[in-house]
Motif scaffolding. Structure first.
Motif, PDB file in Angstrom:
ATOM      1  N   TYR A  25       0.832  -1.193   0.000  1.00 27.53           N
ATOM      2  CA  TYR A  25       0.000   0.000   0.000  1.00 27.53           C
ATOM      3  C   TYR A  25       0.872   1.250   0.000  1.00 27.53           C
ATOM      4  CZ  TYR A  25      -4.122  -2.830   0.879  1.00 27.53           C
ATOM      5  OH  TYR A  25      -5.142  -3.735   0.752  1.00 27.53           O
ATOM      6  N   TYR A  28       0.293   6.175   4.057  1.00 27.10           N
ATOM      7  CA  TYR A  28      -0.695   7.261   4.115  1.00 27.10           C
ATOM      8  C   TYR A  28      -0.017   8.583   4.446  1.00 27.10           C
ATOM      9  CZ  TYR A  28      -4.980   9.811   4.883  1.00 27.10           C
ATOM     10  OH  TYR A  28      -5.993  10.728   4.789  1.00 27.10           O
ATOM     11  N   TYR A  33      -1.765  11.702  -0.953  1.00 26.69           N
ATOM     12  CA  TYR A  33      -3.120  11.251  -1.256  1.00 26.69           C
ATOM     13  C   TYR A  33      -3.950  12.365  -1.874  1.00 26.69           C
ATOM     14  CZ  TYR A  33      -2.824   6.523   0.487  1.00 26.69           C
ATOM     15  OH  TYR A  33      -2.516   5.196   0.624  1.00 26.69           O
ATOM     16  N   ASP A  37      -6.234  11.899  -5.101  1.00 26.14           N
ATOM     17  CA  ASP A  37      -7.606  12.420  -5.180  1.00 26.14           C
ATOM     18  C   ASP A  37      -7.786  13.293  -6.416  1.00 26.14           C
ATOM     19  OD1 ASP A  37      -8.654  11.209  -2.974  1.00 26.14           O
ATOM     20  OD2 ASP A  37      -8.372  12.920  -1.640  1.00 26.14           O
ATOM     21  N   ARG A  60      -8.881   3.874   2.826  1.00 28.71           N
ATOM     22  CA  ARG A  60      -7.470   4.242   2.709  1.00 28.71           C
ATOM     23  C   ARG A  60      -6.655   3.505   3.753  1.00 28.71           C
ATOM     24  NH1 ARG A  60      -7.784  10.458   0.642  1.00 28.71           N
ATOM     25  NH2 ARG A  60      -9.769  10.211  -0.431  1.00 28.71           N
ATOM     26  N   PRO A  61      -5.431   3.097   3.466  1.00 29.50           N
ATOM     27  CA  PRO A  61      -4.595   3.429   2.316  1.00 29.50           C
ATOM     28  C   PRO A  61      -4.983   2.667   1.053  1.00 29.50           C
ATOM     29  CG  PRO A  61      -3.409   1.967   3.777  1.00 29.50           C
ATOM     30  CD  PRO A  61      -4.694   2.303   4.480  1.00 29.50           C
ATOM     31  N   PHE A  62      -4.411   3.145  -0.090  1.00 33.00           N
ATOM     32  CA  PHE A  62      -4.660   2.562  -1.400  1.00 33.00           C
ATOM     33  C   PHE A  62      -3.530   1.605  -1.778  1.00 33.00           C
ATOM     34  CE2 PHE A  62      -6.516   6.979  -2.460  1.00 33.00           C
ATOM     35  CZ  PHE A  62      -7.706   6.656  -1.821  1.00 33.00           C
TER      36      PHE A  62
END
Length: 562
Positions: A25, A28, A33, A37, A60-62
């Motif tokens: 991931y 964060y 982020y 976005d 989140r996280p991605f």
């Protein structure tokens, strides 16, 4: 819970044979982020080639693979030098999940270090990929309410990688010594913990020394189901704040299942939390409690997402986990009723709507307790505990490239997140799991972000909060519903409650920041914080001016926005 989690992981490792490549991931960082976005709003409705999955922004996280796929779409559409730079950053940062990166290093060190532009050391073989990077945050500043220099000194290392295209891992360990501005120290005195952190010790009088360690293993059970086990934070929502689960509290032990099929994303999250932190002279095992959370997210259209979630927080004698909550597809409320418990169950919904590839509307609604008759009566019943959020993001505002605006309003009624005791309230290690102030508040947030040249980011934030503090005397505490650590049995009355009741406080937090990226993930920050806080009762001089300069390497800014 640990035995159950380990057993599930071992069964997964032993029983799965043909799987998709598994990814780690993106750590964060709100500023990174923000870029994700931005490009999800601009280009997120375009299909990802050969993929059934997509990025679900509210959880989140991605995954790095999803971010790399989004960056590839952005690379085909980016028109300005700034967007090209940002897209290249995202591609290079996730280089092992794309073939479109431009990550070759012109001058490796000793033919071993920085052989690419992003990692101090990396190795990429047919069955094994590893990335090793230093972590460094050195910040010095001056606070008008403190004596001497305020500083942060963080050093550490992070390691991540993939084995056999099936198992991914991530770990970071960093040690910090810090002397914080006075308004942060006052928050420490309120909760007896360093904000965002776990165990701490004193350092040179008014300083703090603490260790931050996070890590997880991630594995695909099937093509569409993955399991994750480790210690980390989580964030649910599209807003600046989360009213469901935020990254404010310290990392905790968790087991997570992600199921992603077609337009559906379903997440199960089980966490072991610390019910109450007590600092004693000898080692004492802290009391445990648990949280079970599940969220069903559906991409109803290419630009509209809806999520429905449920949370239960509970504790049992001797730290026992309630096994019935392990059922991943059942209504937690039904279990609570069936076993006759007084566990804390909440329901929530969230949405995200991208409009014209330029604007995003988002929001959350959380119900802790709710009786329609009492709401209609309008008499301020204490147990009508709800929280709501609505916000908007405006990309390339007013036609000016790389000017992004965000506005958000949060409203949380008194006694939301509280319960009978620390085993069922919405906190971990004495710190709120959702909004950092707790509850009993109105809040308006405005954020302006501008990137005039590729390496320079300018950010201005204004956070206005009207909230109610509790009232204290030598013999008693009147609980007006803001502090999540207090039991709601200390309320003064059952009716007549309103938001920001008690010691009403008006607070304005302004943050101006300029951040320059020297090279990949190496930043220099100049920050100015201005705060003003006025309370009706026992108001102190809380007008703060804090100026700081920071050097960061593979680590986000440390934010104290409460």
């Amino acid at each position: 819970m640990k035995k159950i989690a380990c057993l599930l992981l071992l069964l997964a490792l032993a029983g799965t044979t043909t799987l998709q490549a598994q990814d780690t991931y993106v750590p964060y960082d709100p500023e990174i982020y923000r870029l994700i976005d931005r490009y999800q709003i601009l280009y997120g409705n375009q299909p990802i080639a050969n993929e059934q999955r997509g990025l679900h922004p509210a959880v989140r996280p991605f995954g790095r693979k999803d971010v790399a796929a989004l960056a590839e779409i952005s690379a085909r559409n980016a028109q300005t030098s700034v967007d090209q730079f940002n897209t290249e950053y995202l591609l290079n940062d996730n280089w092992n999940y794309t073939d479109q990166e431009s990550n070759n290093s012109a001058r490796p060190l000793f033919n071993t270090f920085y052989t690419n532009r992003t990692d101090l050391f990396h190795y990429e073989g047919r069955d094994f990929v590893v990335r090793v990077n230093p972590v460094l945050h050195v910040e010095v500043g001056h606070d008008n309410q403190s004596d001497g220099i305020r500083y942060t000194n963080t050093r550490g290392v992070q390691v991540e990688g993939v084995i056999d295209d099936r198992l991914s891992f991530y770990t970071i360990i960093a040690e910090t010594q810090a002397k914080f501005p006075e308004y942060v120290v006052r928050r420490f005195e309120q909760e007896n913990v360093v904000p965002h952190e776990g165990w701490w010790k004193r350092f040179k009088g008014d300083g703090f020394d603490f260790l931050n360690a996070r890590g997880y293993l991630n594995y695909n059970l099937t093509k569409h189901v993955e399991i994750q086990l480790g210690h980390d934070r989580h964030f649910i929502g599209n807003g600046y704040r989360s009213l469901l689960l935020s990254d404010y509290a310290p990392p905790s032990f968790f087991l997570k299942l992600n199921t992603q099929v077609w337009r559906i994303h379903y997440m199960n999250l089980f966490q072991e939390l610390t019910a109450k932190y007590r600092r004693l002279s000898q080692d004492v095992l802290f009391d445990k409690k648990y949280m079970a959370f599940h969220r069903l997210g559906v991409q109803i259209t290419d630009n509209f997402d809806l999520g429905i979630s449920e949370t239960v927080i509970f504790g049992r004698r001797k730290g026992r986990f309630e096994l019935q909550y392990l059922n991943p597809i059942i209504f937690y409320r039904s279990i609570e009723q069936a076993i006759g418990s007084e566990d804390n169950v909440t329901l929530a919904a969230d949405f995200r709507w991208n409009i014209w590839n330029r604007v995003q509307l988002y929001g959350q609604l959380m119900l802790d307790e709710f009786l329609l008759n009492e709401v209609k009566a309008g008499n301020g019943w204490w147990a009508n505990k709800q929280a709501g959020q609505v916000g908007a993001k405006y990309i390339n505002a007013f036609g000016l490239d790389n000017l992004d605006l965000q506005g958000e309003v949060n409203i949380i009624r008194p006694y939301t997140y509280q319960h009978l005791d620390n085993f069922r309230n919405f906190q971990h290690f004495n710190q709120p799991l959702a909004h950092p102030i707790g509850a009993n508040l109105y809040e308006a947030i405005g954020v302006v972000r501008y990137q005039p040249i590729p390496r320079l980011n300018l950010t201005g934030k204004a956070i206005y909060t009207k909230y109610g503090q509790d009232e204290y005397s030598a013999t008693d505490t009147i609980n007006w519903g803001g502090n999540v650590n207090l039991p709601y049995t200390l309320r003064p009355t059952d009716y007549g409650h309103k938001i920001a009741q008690g010691n009403t406080t008006n607070q304005l937090h302004l943050d101006l920041n300029a951040s320059f990226q020297l090279r990949h993930n190496v930043f220099v920050d100049v920050k100015q914080i201005l705060r003003r806080s006025d309370a009706e009762i026992n108001s102190f001089d809380l007008n703060t001016s804090f100026t700081s300069f920071a050097f960061r390497w593979n680590i986000p800014q440390r934010l104290h926005e409460f």
